[in-house]
Design a protein around this motif. Structure first.
Motif, PDB file in Angstrom:
ATOM      1  N   HIS A 199       5.041   6.086 -12.797  1.00  0.00           N
ATOM      2  CA  HIS A 199       5.716   5.310 -11.751  1.00  0.00           C
ATOM      3  C   HIS A 199       4.835   5.333 -10.512  1.00  0.00           C
ATOM      4  O   HIS A 199       4.226   6.363 -10.199  1.00  0.00           O
ATOM      5  CB  HIS A 199       7.081   5.916 -11.431  1.00  0.00           C
ATOM      6  N   ALA A 200       4.768   4.202  -9.811  1.00  0.00           N
ATOM      7  CA  ALA A 200       3.877   4.126  -8.647  1.00  0.00           C
ATOM      8  C   ALA A 200       4.571   3.488  -7.459  1.00  0.00           C
ATOM      9  O   ALA A 200       5.393   2.582  -7.624  1.00  0.00           O
ATOM     10  CB  ALA A 200       2.644   3.290  -9.002  1.00  0.00           C
ATOM     11  N   ALA A 201       4.238   3.997  -6.268  1.00  0.00           N
ATOM     12  CA  ALA A 201       4.709   3.360  -5.021  1.00  0.00           C
ATOM     13  C   ALA A 201       3.499   3.153  -4.126  1.00  0.00           C
ATOM     14  O   ALA A 201       2.592   3.992  -4.089  1.00  0.00           O
ATOM     15  CB  ALA A 201       5.731   4.245  -4.327  1.00  0.00           C
ATOM     16  N   SER A 263      14.201   7.573  -3.605  1.00  0.00           N
ATOM     17  CA  SER A 263      13.895   8.195  -4.907  1.00  0.00           C
ATOM     18  C   SER A 263      12.470   8.746  -4.913  1.00  0.00           C
ATOM     19  O   SER A 263      12.229   9.852  -5.411  1.00  0.00           O
ATOM     20  CB  SER A 263      14.040   7.166  -6.035  1.00  0.00           C
ATOM     21  N   PHE A 264      11.510   8.001  -4.349  1.00  0.00           N
ATOM     22  CA  PHE A 264      10.130   8.499  -4.293  1.00  0.00           C
ATOM     23  C   PHE A 264      10.028   9.685  -3.322  1.00  0.00           C
ATOM     24  O   PHE A 264       9.303  10.652  -3.579  1.00  0.00           O
ATOM     25  CB  PHE A 264       9.152   7.374  -3.908  1.00  0.00           C
ATOM     26  N   ALA A 265      10.753   9.624  -2.176  1.00  0.00           N
ATOM     27  CA  ALA A 265      10.707  10.721  -1.200  1.00  0.00           C
ATOM     28  C   ALA A 265      11.224  12.008  -1.844  1.00  0.00           C
ATOM     29  O   ALA A 265      10.644  13.090  -1.678  1.00  0.00           O
ATOM     30  CB  ALA A 265      11.527  10.364   0.027  1.00  0.00           C
ATOM     31  N   LEU A 282       6.774   6.752   4.949  1.00  0.00           N
ATOM     32  CA  LEU A 282       7.444   5.989   3.881  1.00  0.00           C
ATOM     33  C   LEU A 282       8.736   5.351   4.401  1.00  0.00           C
ATOM     34  O   LEU A 282       9.036   4.184   4.141  1.00  0.00           O
ATOM     35  CB  LEU A 282       7.740   6.937   2.712  1.00  0.00           C
ATOM     36  N   LYS A 283       9.489   6.157   5.192  1.00  0.00           N
ATOM     37  CA  LYS A 283      10.798   5.682   5.693  1.00  0.00           C
ATOM     38  C   LYS A 283      10.662   4.391   6.489  1.00  0.00           C
ATOM     39  O   LYS A 283      11.494   3.510   6.394  1.00  0.00           O
ATOM     40  CB  LYS A 283      11.404   6.756   6.618  1.00  0.00           C
ATOM     41  N   ASP A 286       6.882  -1.148   6.086  1.00  0.00           N
ATOM     42  CA  ASP A 286       7.494  -2.464   5.844  1.00  0.00           C
ATOM     43  C   ASP A 286       6.792  -3.227   4.716  1.00  0.00           C
ATOM     44  O   ASP A 286       7.020  -4.416   4.537  1.00  0.00           O
ATOM     45  CB  ASP A 286       7.491  -3.302   7.140  1.00  0.00           C
ATOM     46  N   ASP A 287       5.911  -2.535   3.964  1.00  0.00           N
ATOM     47  CA  ASP A 287       5.237  -3.229   2.859  1.00  0.00           C
ATOM     48  C   ASP A 287       5.362  -2.435   1.555  1.00  0.00           C
ATOM     49  O   ASP A 287       4.509  -2.537   0.681  1.00  0.00           O
ATOM     50  CB  ASP A 287       3.756  -3.481   3.195  1.00  0.00           C
ATOM     51  N   PHE A 288       6.441  -1.637   1.456  1.00  0.00           N
ATOM     52  CA  PHE A 288       6.651  -0.779   0.286  1.00  0.00           C
ATOM     53  C   PHE A 288       6.809  -1.623  -0.988  1.00  0.00           C
ATOM     54  O   PHE A 288       7.498  -2.647  -0.994  1.00  0.00           O
ATOM     55  CB  PHE A 288       7.906   0.063   0.517  1.00  0.00           C
ATOM     56  N   TYR A 289       6.155  -1.163  -2.064  1.00  0.00           N
ATOM     57  CA  TYR A 289       6.225  -1.870  -3.352  1.00  0.00           C
ATOM     58  C   TYR A 289       6.157  -0.792  -4.436  1.00  0.00           C
ATOM     59  O   TYR A 289       5.265   0.065  -4.390  1.00  0.00           O
ATOM     60  CB  TYR A 289       5.041  -2.836  -3.440  1.00  0.00           C
ATOM     61  N   ALA A 290       7.099  -0.758  -5.353  1.00  0.00           N
ATOM     62  CA  ALA A 290       7.094   0.277  -6.387  1.00  0.00           C
ATOM     63  C   ALA A 290       7.365  -0.337  -7.749  1.00  0.00           C
ATOM     64  O   ALA A 290       8.060  -1.352  -7.860  1.00  0.00           O
ATOM     65  CB  ALA A 290       8.167   1.326  -6.073  1.00  0.00           C
TER      66      ALA A 290
END
Ligand SMILES: Cc1cc2nc3c(=O)[nH]c(=O)nc-3n(C[C@H](O)[C@H](O)[C@H](O)COP(=O)(O)OP(=O)(O)OC[C@H]3O[C@@H](n4cnc5c(N)ncnc54)[C@H](O)[C@@H]3O)c2cc1C
Length: 421
Positions: A199-201, A263-265, A282-283, A286-290
């Protein structure tokens, strides 16, 4: 013979194919629908290697791409206190050596933007040659909900209920392609996804003083890996990878971005090194993608007049560093075969499939056992892996593999595309 073509997805290969098709025949009528309300120009760094620089040069875009490349000088692996364990330099284009950094590294968003802008510019130049054709048209905030094959073409139903007939529909809508599902059925489409168990973020956080142009990698117990990539940018790209079984992560992809972030945190909260900083960022990113990393393996690349392109048909997974290369090869070969065969769309699709197979097999060749070694579960496993990485880095310094700048020779030639030689 001009074609009425629908391309679903304005990521990387959608705009590239539109440009190549229009250049080969300005009379083609090309529509690109993109689900997102605007160009989706997020994402982290991607490599342009093997055939990709050659195709971009033929399209007249390599100089523009180079001016947008980031300057990453290599990768250093660090321990939990940030002390260097191993150092890998950057590889020249065409050179194959262990490491992460290649000569042409570009932010995904910049590549998407360059391709989009170039296709708009080319359309403005060629539209007057199009006769009754409409050139290239982008429609944002739109998608298709049904595809029906007829003897005269394929009917696409749009989200708003409108129906239109096309000579060809191209699924360029990424790994989770809905168009693939509509054309091949849910079962075949779902079975094409072969998970690599990772799994990747990916997201960006503010850069801090002292972060240089090297990417940094850290292995944490419990099968976790963290990478940061700063290069010469004002922000730091963060990549979190885990091979730990997690039903929570798995389920989070169906939920909100907030849920995915949480979930990643939770998964990385005790991973040492710079974890506190990376998870605080992470919180607010604005460009988070998992996503779950996998490969797309389809027995066939077309069903009637619907054809798969890029990640939708043959995603090799980010660990190969070849996804963008493969999708550009796909756009080039598909446009070339269509240009060569005129109205014989079925013949062009058959030949596209035959010509793409060796490239797909080459890029998807990947050992999941090696991947498993990169994610040790215990401190002892990490200690051993770090020693191995140190040894590999020294050997690759002493015996760098020779330049292999001839990948472009594998590409078929298509004078019909009217590109630079
Ligand atoms: C937001 C995002 C971030 C990414 N970040 C990275 C990264 O950091 N590193 C990396 O190596 N790779 C990343 N990738 C994947 C990378 O772009 C691809 O692996 C590769 O370049 C192949 O490109 P593609 O054009 O086949 O697919 P993609 O680049 O995935 O483009 C697919 C496009 O289709 C659109 N789309 C999806 N579904 C529909 C639909 N139903 N109707 C209409 N349009 C649709 C998407 O919004 C997207 O614009 C990312 C992809 C996306 C979409």
């Amino acid at each position: 013979m001009s074609l009425n073509v629908l391309i679903v997805g304005a990521g990387i290969c959608g705009p590239a194919l539109a440009m190549l098709l229009q250049k080969s025949n300005p009379k083609h009528n090309i529509t690109i629908v993109e689900r997102s309300p605007s160009l989706r120009s997020t994402g982290q760094q991607i490599d342009l290697k093997t055939q990709a620089p050659h195709i971009l040069r033929k399209m007249g875009l390599l100089d523009e791409i180079k001016s947008n490349c980031v300057n990453e000088t290599g990768l250093e692996m660090v321990d939990s206190k940030g002390k260097q364990i191993a150092l890998f330099g950057a590889s020249a284009s065409g050179q194959r050596r262990p490491g992460l950094t290649s000569e042409h590294e570009i932010m995904r968003g910049d590549l998407v933007q360059v391709l989009y802008d170039a296709s708009i510019k080319q359309d403005a130049e060629l539209r007057h040659e199009s006769g009754n054709g409409k050139g290239v048209t982008y429609v944002f905030g739109e998608t298709i909900t049904a595809l029906d094959e007829t003897t005269e073409g394929v009917d696409a139903t749009f989200f708003g209920g409108q129906k239109k007939r096309y000579d060809l529909v191209v699924a360029a809508d990424g790994q989770g392609s809905r168009t693939r599902r509509l054309a091949f059925g849910q079962e075949v489409s779902d079975a094409a996804f072969k998970s690599l168990g990772v799994h990747a973020a990916y997201y960006s956080i503010p850069r801090i003083e002292g972060e240089g142009s090297l990417a940094r990698g850290h292995l944490a117990p419990g099968r976790r890996m963290i990478l940061t990539r700063t290069s010469d940018r004002p922000v730091t790209g963060v990549l979190l990878f885990t091979m730990k079984e997690s039903s929570r992560l798995q389920a989070s992809y169906q939920k909100s971005l907030e849920d995915q972030k949480e979930s990643f945190a939770e998964m990385f909260k005790d991973a040492d090194w710079q974890t506190d900083r990376l998870l605080a960022g992470l919180k607010t990113s604005d460009d988070f993608y998992a996503h779950e990393i996998g490969q797309i393996k389809m027995k066939q690349l077309s069903a009637g007049r619907v054809v798969l392109l890029g990640d939708a048909g043959y995603c090799p997974g980010p660990f190969t560093g070849l996804g963008t290369n493969l999708c550009l090869v796909g756009a080039y070969v598909l446009a070339g075969e269509l240009a060569r065969r005129g109205s014989d769309v079925a013949g062009a699709l058959k030949s596209y499939e035959e010509k793409m197979r060796p490239f797909i097999n080459d890029c998807q060749r990947f050992s999941s056992t090696t991947l498993g070694f990169l994610f040790p579960s215990s401190q002892l496993g990490i200690w051993s892996m770090n020693r191995i990485l140190w040894a590999v880095s020294k050997i690759s310094d002493i015996f760098p593999r020779s330049q292999q700048d001839d990948h472009w020779k594998d590409l078929p030639e298509y004078p019909e595309l009217n590109l630079a030689s």
